[in-house]
Design a protein around this motif. Structure first.
Motif, PDB file in Angstrom:
ATOM      1  N   GLY A  64     -27.602  81.938  45.931  1.00  0.00           N
ATOM      2  CA  GLY A  64     -27.072  82.415  44.701  1.00  0.00           C
ATOM      3  C   GLY A  64     -26.029  82.032  43.976  1.00  0.00           C
ATOM      4  N   THR A  65     -25.680  82.589  42.763  1.00  0.00           N
ATOM      5  CA  THR A  65     -24.439  82.041  42.160  1.00  0.00           C
ATOM      6  C   THR A  65     -23.443  83.000  42.424  1.00  0.00           C
ATOM      7  OG1 THR A  65     -26.065  81.159  40.223  1.00  0.00           O
ATOM      8  CG2 THR A  65     -23.661  81.635  39.868  1.00  0.00           C
ATOM      9  N   TYR A  66     -22.179  82.456  42.643  1.00  0.00           N
ATOM     10  CA  TYR A  66     -21.035  83.146  43.254  1.00  0.00           C
ATOM     11  C   TYR A  66     -19.748  82.854  42.043  1.00  0.00           C
ATOM     12  CZ  TYR A  66     -23.191  84.329  47.699  1.00  0.00           C
ATOM     13  OH  TYR A  66     -23.977  84.568  48.490  1.00  0.00           O
ATOM     14  N   THR A  67     -19.215  83.917  41.888  1.00  0.00           N
ATOM     15  CA  THR A  67     -17.892  83.868  40.792  1.00  0.00           C
ATOM     16  C   THR A  67     -16.590  83.671  41.295  1.00  0.00           C
ATOM     17  OG1 THR A  67     -19.251  85.162  39.359  1.00  0.00           O
ATOM     18  CG2 THR A  67     -16.953  85.111  38.801  1.00  0.00           C
ATOM     19  N   PHE A  68     -15.649  82.877  40.968  1.00  0.00           N
ATOM     20  CA  PHE A  68     -14.319  82.724  41.205  1.00  0.00           C
ATOM     21  C   PHE A  68     -13.383  83.699  40.147  1.00  0.00           C
ATOM     22  CE2 PHE A  68     -16.111  79.829  43.890  1.00  0.00           C
ATOM     23  CZ  PHE A  68     -15.156  79.166  44.607  1.00  0.00           C
ATOM     24  N   VAL A  69     -12.694  84.238  40.378  1.00  0.00           N
ATOM     25  CA  VAL A  69     -11.628  84.995  39.465  1.00  0.00           C
ATOM     26  C   VAL A  69     -10.010  84.749  39.739  1.00  0.00           C
ATOM     27  CG1 VAL A  69     -11.062  87.296  38.603  1.00  0.00           C
ATOM     28  CG2 VAL A  69     -13.304  86.901  39.225  1.00  0.00           C
ATOM     29  N   GLY A  70      -9.429  84.380  38.760  1.00  0.00           N
ATOM     30  CA  GLY A  70      -7.928  83.935  39.109  1.00  0.00           C
ATOM     31  C   GLY A  70      -7.381  84.277  37.698  1.00  0.00           C
ATOM     32  N   VAL A  71      -5.971  84.344  37.772  1.00  0.00           N
ATOM     33  CA  VAL A  71      -5.016  84.446  36.949  1.00  0.00           C
ATOM     34  C   VAL A  71      -3.786  83.326  36.913  1.00  0.00           C
ATOM     35  CG1 VAL A  71      -5.560  86.945  36.009  1.00  0.00           C
ATOM     36  CG2 VAL A  71      -3.785  86.496  37.938  1.00  0.00           C
ATOM     37  N   PHE A  72      -2.869  83.361  35.818  1.00  0.00           N
ATOM     38  CA  PHE A  72      -1.816  82.361  35.857  1.00  0.00           C
ATOM     39  C   PHE A  72      -1.152  82.878  34.890  1.00  0.00           C
ATOM     40  CE2 PHE A  72      -4.007  80.312  32.405  1.00  0.00           C
ATOM     41  CZ  PHE A  72      -3.217  79.969  31.547  1.00  0.00           C
ATOM     42  N   ASP A  73       0.397  82.662  35.014  1.00  0.00           N
ATOM     43  CA  ASP A  73       1.500  82.819  33.908  1.00  0.00           C
ATOM     44  C   ASP A  73       2.443  81.561  34.216  1.00  0.00           C
ATOM     45  OD1 ASP A  73       3.302  83.591  32.135  1.00  0.00           O
ATOM     46  OD2 ASP A  73       3.683  85.528  33.134  1.00  0.00           O
ATOM     47  N   LEU A  74       2.612  80.725  33.152  1.00  0.00           N
ATOM     48  CA  LEU A  74       3.477  79.633  33.415  1.00  0.00           C
ATOM     49  C   LEU A  74       4.633  79.458  32.380  1.00  0.00           C
ATOM     50  CD1 LEU A  74       0.697  76.757  34.031  1.00  0.00           C
ATOM     51  CD2 LEU A  74       1.886  78.144  35.759  1.00  0.00           C
ATOM     52  N   ALA A  75       4.643  80.636  31.845  1.00  0.00           N
ATOM     53  CA  ALA A  75       5.899  80.468  30.947  1.00  0.00           C
ATOM     54  C   ALA A  75       6.627  81.856  30.713  1.00  0.00           C
ATOM     55  CB  ALA A  75       5.389  80.276  29.382  1.00  0.00           C
ATOM     56  N   VAL A  76       7.753  81.994  30.614  1.00  0.00           N
ATOM     57  CA  VAL A  76       8.540  83.167  30.546  1.00  0.00           C
ATOM     58  C   VAL A  76       8.546  83.939  29.395  1.00  0.00           C
ATOM     59  CG1 VAL A  76      10.992  83.904  30.432  1.00  0.00           C
ATOM     60  CG2 VAL A  76      10.354  82.151  32.059  1.00  0.00           C
ATOM     61  N   ALA A  77       8.216  83.102  28.334  1.00  0.00           N
ATOM     62  CA  ALA A  77       7.771  83.788  27.031  1.00  0.00           C
ATOM     63  C   ALA A  77       6.216  84.268  27.031  1.00  0.00           C
ATOM     64  CB  ALA A  77       8.121  82.866  26.113  1.00  0.00           C
ATOM     65  N   ALA A  78       5.815  84.900  26.002  1.00  0.00           N
ATOM     66  CA  ALA A  78       4.569  85.199  25.940  1.00  0.00           C
ATOM     67  C   ALA A  78       3.556  84.117  25.901  1.00  0.00           C
ATOM     68  CB  ALA A  78       4.316  86.170  24.663  1.00  0.00           C
ATOM     69  N   PRO A  79       2.414  84.473  26.237  1.00  0.00           N
ATOM     70  CA  PRO A  79       1.436  85.578  26.265  1.00  0.00           C
ATOM     71  C   PRO A  79       1.317  86.393  27.625  1.00  0.00           C
ATOM     72  CG  PRO A  79      -0.004  83.639  26.340  1.00  0.00           C
ATOM     73  CD  PRO A  79       1.390  83.197  26.468  1.00  0.00           C
ATOM     74  N   GLY A  80       2.109  85.973  28.731  1.00  0.00           N
ATOM     75  CA  GLY A  80       1.941  86.573  29.931  1.00  0.00           C
ATOM     76  C   GLY A  80       0.592  86.043  30.764  1.00  0.00           C
ATOM     77  N   LEU A  81       0.006  86.937  31.587  1.00  0.00           N
ATOM     78  CA  LEU A  81      -0.897  86.552  32.577  1.00  0.00           C
ATOM     79  C   LEU A  81      -2.070  86.354  31.771  1.00  0.00           C
ATOM     80  CD1 LEU A  81      -0.793  89.106  35.321  1.00  0.00           C
ATOM     81  CD2 LEU A  81      -0.522  86.824  35.557  1.00  0.00           C
ATOM     82  N   GLN A  82      -2.890  85.323  32.001  1.00  0.00           N
ATOM     83  CA  GLN A  82      -4.098  84.704  31.549  1.00  0.00           C
ATOM     84  C   GLN A  82      -5.175  84.341  32.437  1.00  0.00           C
ATOM     85  OE1 GLN A  82      -3.276  81.811  27.980  1.00  0.00           O
ATOM     86  NE2 GLN A  82      -1.287  81.988  29.021  1.00  0.00           N
ATOM     87  N   PRO A  83      -6.352  84.401  32.363  1.00  0.00           N
ATOM     88  CA  PRO A  83      -7.198  83.934  33.380  1.00  0.00           C
ATOM     89  C   PRO A  83      -7.315  82.721  33.452  1.00  0.00           C
ATOM     90  CG  PRO A  83      -8.319  84.564  31.089  1.00  0.00           C
ATOM     91  CD  PRO A  83      -6.862  84.810  31.128  1.00  0.00           C
ATOM     92  N   ILE A  84      -7.628  82.172  34.517  1.00  0.00           N
ATOM     93  CA  ILE A  84      -7.760  80.877  34.988  1.00  0.00           C
ATOM     94  C   ILE A  84      -9.174  80.425  34.435  1.00  0.00           C
ATOM     95  CG2 ILE A  84      -8.355  79.021  36.682  1.00  0.00           C
ATOM     96  CD1 ILE A  84      -6.263  80.717  38.481  1.00  0.00           C
ATOM     97  N   ASP A  85      -9.320  79.218  33.559  1.00  0.00           N
ATOM     98  CA  ASP A  85     -10.543  79.168  32.765  1.00  0.00           C
ATOM     99  C   ASP A  85     -11.311  77.978  33.507  1.00  0.00           C
ATOM    100  OD1 ASP A  85      -9.128  76.942  32.070  1.00  0.00           O
ATOM    101  OD2 ASP A  85      -8.920  77.656  29.862  1.00  0.00           O
ATOM    102  N   CYS A  86     -12.208  77.136  32.520  1.00  0.00           N
ATOM    103  CA  CYS A  86     -13.097  76.082  32.993  1.00  0.00           C
ATOM    104  C   CYS A  86     -13.994  76.495  33.801  1.00  0.00           C
ATOM    105  CB  CYS A  86     -12.336  74.733  33.523  1.00  0.00           C
ATOM    106  SG  CYS A  86     -11.165  74.403  32.380  1.00  0.00           S
ATOM    107  N   GLU A  87     -14.247  76.241  34.956  1.00  0.00           N
ATOM    108  CA  GLU A  87     -15.429  76.615  35.887  1.00  0.00           C
ATOM    109  C   GLU A  87     -15.027  77.695  36.666  1.00  0.00           C
ATOM    110  OE1 GLU A  87     -15.910  73.049  38.127  1.00  0.00           O
ATOM    111  OE2 GLU A  87     -16.486  71.704  36.419  1.00  0.00           O
ATOM    112  N   THR A  88     -15.913  78.756  36.568  1.00  0.00           N
ATOM    113  CA  THR A  88     -15.792  80.086  37.147  1.00  0.00           C
ATOM    114  C   THR A  88     -16.706  80.301  38.300  1.00  0.00           C
ATOM    115  OG1 THR A  88     -16.939  81.293  35.227  1.00  0.00           O
ATOM    116  CG2 THR A  88     -14.530  80.928  35.270  1.00  0.00           C
ATOM    117  N   GLN A  89     -18.005  79.494  38.187  1.00  0.00           N
ATOM    118  CA  GLN A  89     -19.101  80.037  38.957  1.00  0.00           C
ATOM    119  C   GLN A  89     -19.635  78.559  39.843  1.00  0.00           C
ATOM    120  OE1 GLN A  89     -21.647  82.086  36.417  1.00  0.00           O
ATOM    121  NE2 GLN A  89     -21.205  83.760  37.502  1.00  0.00           N
ATOM    122  N   MET A  90     -20.144  79.045  41.163  1.00  0.00           N
ATOM    123  CA  MET A  90     -20.803  77.834  41.647  1.00  0.00           C
ATOM    124  C   MET A  90     -21.830  78.381  42.452  1.00  0.00           C
ATOM    125  SD  MET A  90     -18.451  76.742  44.746  1.00  0.00           S
ATOM    126  CE  MET A  90     -19.886  75.822  45.632  1.00  0.00           C
TER     127      MET A  90
END
Length: 579
Positions: free
Chosen positions: A363-389
């Protein structure tokens, strides 16, 4: 618009289509390549073509330029390459050109007709749109008749500089030379203090860090352009800088003169930092995998504006993470993270491994992740591009059907066409009623030969088997399972008669081809053996062709086929190679 030859050659466009960037600067449509040509040249001249590059927004390098048919390109600067006689290219899909100029030389045939000629090139400097575009500015130049004798005071050297560059950049300086009346070479150019010269073309030399020269008091320059590179210090202050050079190309007056045309260029500030919301993390997954497989996940990191590291990625439940790169840690069985609140990641990729359970459902499975690389906004964001395999079925290995070996009543001369997965005589002949099985070992008994009873069936060896049954028996294809993988077999043959087999299970080939590895060592090959008549079907004579007489033939028409045995007469020890 035609596609670049070099892109066709290397498949670059197909790769470019797979590259995704989440954000690009507003200037991404600004990169450009502008061709600078001499106004005219003579048949037989070698000129230098300059490609002035606008680097703003550039993030890859795809440049190809085509000169008129019959003209010959050479000496592309930097990492350029000659694609064919009239095509030159620079290709790097992962990086912008890095310098504001590329150059290459073109030799015009001495037979070139007097006319206007067209250059035709294309470029693509940005992963984002608009894609491939034509190189602009100068697209044509004239070929004119070589001048007759001129006054000796006409030679000249004219400097060609970029309009501007940034601190730390390396530029190429072009010295256009008027050769009329030149009969010696004295050219020296001086760059601004602290700048560093390198790579003078032709016979040029570096005099000191900021001086380059070409000296030959016995001959004119011979080419219409000299070039050299200059590296601007990273600490250079923005402003206008002056070049100062001299030349003397004629034994007669007027003597040393200043290099003219461009004498100044501007150093401007480099691009400032991008907005702090530009950092990104993009996940790269395999398209599919099978249960029980271990895959590697790649996190591509956009570092622009990054000043801290908070990255966490979660794999599907029940999958197991391991081996995070660059100081990453395993949080739990299905979570991996990189945390440094005081520093950016420092590298453009993190990786980790994931083991898929052997019991995983398809079947198809989903990856879920977050990142925050800047002290300033916008804060935590979802890891994008490929999310399923996808998890898919384990592919089945191909199954090849093989003919059974027929054991006829009386004697049979047989062979196996490949190394068997189970080669024991007991296994292969489990369902066969036979009275004798023997192999002729030519090397045994001090070279006089000896009949032996084999315990294993080996490819390239032929075996005699006697059946007292009144009907044909078959060694089934199920027991003739090949050993996989297997090295193609070889066998030492010795002076005298050798019992050999055949190793192509699908085709019939002439002895001339099959026995090519021992062509210098054998004289005659006999076979196959007909159990019904008790006679051999053909006698093949090495070096002969066609039908000789009766069953005697040349080895070009002596057929050798699967499962059969043959006698070959050898005059010296040699190595027979199978297929």
């Amino acid at each position: 618009m035609k596609m670049l030859k070099s892109i066709k050659m290397f498949g670059i466009l197909s790769l470019v289509c797979l590259v995704t960037l989440s954000m690009i600067s507003a200037a991404a449509a600004d990169p450009n390549v502008c061709r600078d040509l001499p106004v005219s040249a003579n048949p037989g001249d070698t000129i230098t073509v300059t490609l002035d590059i606008t680097l703003d927004g550039a993030d890859k390098t795809v440049i190809e330029d085509n000169v008129p048919a019959g003209w010959v390109v050479s000496n592309p600067s930097g990492s350029g390459s000659v694609v064919d006689a009239n095509t030159v290219s620079w290709i790097d899909i992962n990086a912008a050109p890095g310098v504001a100029q590329f150059t290459y030389d073109v030799t015009i045939p001495g037979s070139a007709a007097l006319a206007t000629y067209t250059f035709d090139g294309e470029f693509d400097l940005a992963v984002a749109a608009p894609g491939v575009q034509p190189i602009d500015c100068d697209t044509q130049m004239d070929i004119v008749a070589a001048p007759g004798p001129r006054p000796a005071d006409e030679p000249n050297v004219c400097r060609d500089l970029p309009v501007s560059a940034v601190p730390g950049e390396t530029i190429t300086v072009i010295l256009d030379i008027t050769l009329d009346g030149a009969d010696k070479t004295v050219v020296e150019d001086n760059v601004p203090a602290g700048w560093v010269v390198s790579n003078p073309s032709g016979s040029g030399s570096v005099v000191d860090a900021n001086t380059v020269s070409w000296i030959d008091i016995n001959a004119a320059p011979g080419v219409a352009q000299f070039t050299y590179d200059v590296t601007i210090p990273g600490s250079a202050v923005p402003g206008t800088y002056t070049f100062d050079g001299e030349f003397d190309l004629a034994v007669a007056a007027p003597g040393v003169q200043p290099i003219d045309c461009d004498t100044q260029m501007d150093v401007i500030a480099g691009p400032g930092p991008g907005p702090v919301d530009e950092p990104n993390v993009c996940r790269d997954l395999p398209v599919s995998a099978v249960p029980g497989e271990t895959i590697t996940v790649i996190l591509d990191i956009t570092l622009d504006g990054a000043d801290k590291t908070v990255i966490e990625d979660n794999v599907p439940a029940g999958w197991i993470v391991s081996n995070p790169s660059n100081g990453g840690s395993v949080v739990d069985a299905d979570t991996v993270s990189w945390i440094d609140a005081n520093a950016a990641p420092g590298v453009a990729q993190f990786t980790y491994d994931v083991t898929i359970p052997g019991s995983a459902a398809l079947g198809t499975y989903t990856f879920v992740g977050v990142f925050d690389l800047a002290v300033a906004a916008p804060g935590l964001q979802p890891i994008d591009c490929e999310t399923q395999m996808d998890v898919v079925e384990v592919p089945e290995c191909p199954v090849t059907e093989y003919d059974p070996i027929v054991i006829e009543p009386c004697w049979n001369f047989m062979s196996v066409p490949f190394a068997l997965n189970n080669s024991s005589v007991e296994f292969v002949l489990a369902d066969i009623n036979y009275t004798n099985l023997v192999y002729w070992n030519t090397a045994a008994n001090n070279g006089t030969g000896l009949w032996e009873i084999p315990t294993e069936f080996e490819p390239l060896k032929a075996y005699w088997i006697e059946s007292n049954e009144s009907v044909d028996q078959m060694i089934s294809s199920e027991v003739l399972e090949p050993l996989t993988p297997a090295v193609p077999p070889t066998m030492t043959v010795y002076p005298g008669w050798n019992a050999i087999g055949y190793t192509d299970s699908m085709a019939i080939l002439p002895a001339e081809l099959m026995l090519g590895s021992i062509d210098e060592s054998y004289m005659v090959v006999i076979g196959p053996y007909d159990s019904a008549t008790g006679m051999y079907e053909q006698v093949g004579h090495n070096g002969e062709t066609g039908v000789i007489s009766g069953i005697h033939v040349g080895t070009d028409i002596f057929d050798m086929g699967p499962y059969e045995g043959f006698w070959v007469y050898v005059t010296q020890e040699d190595t027979l190679a199978g297929f």
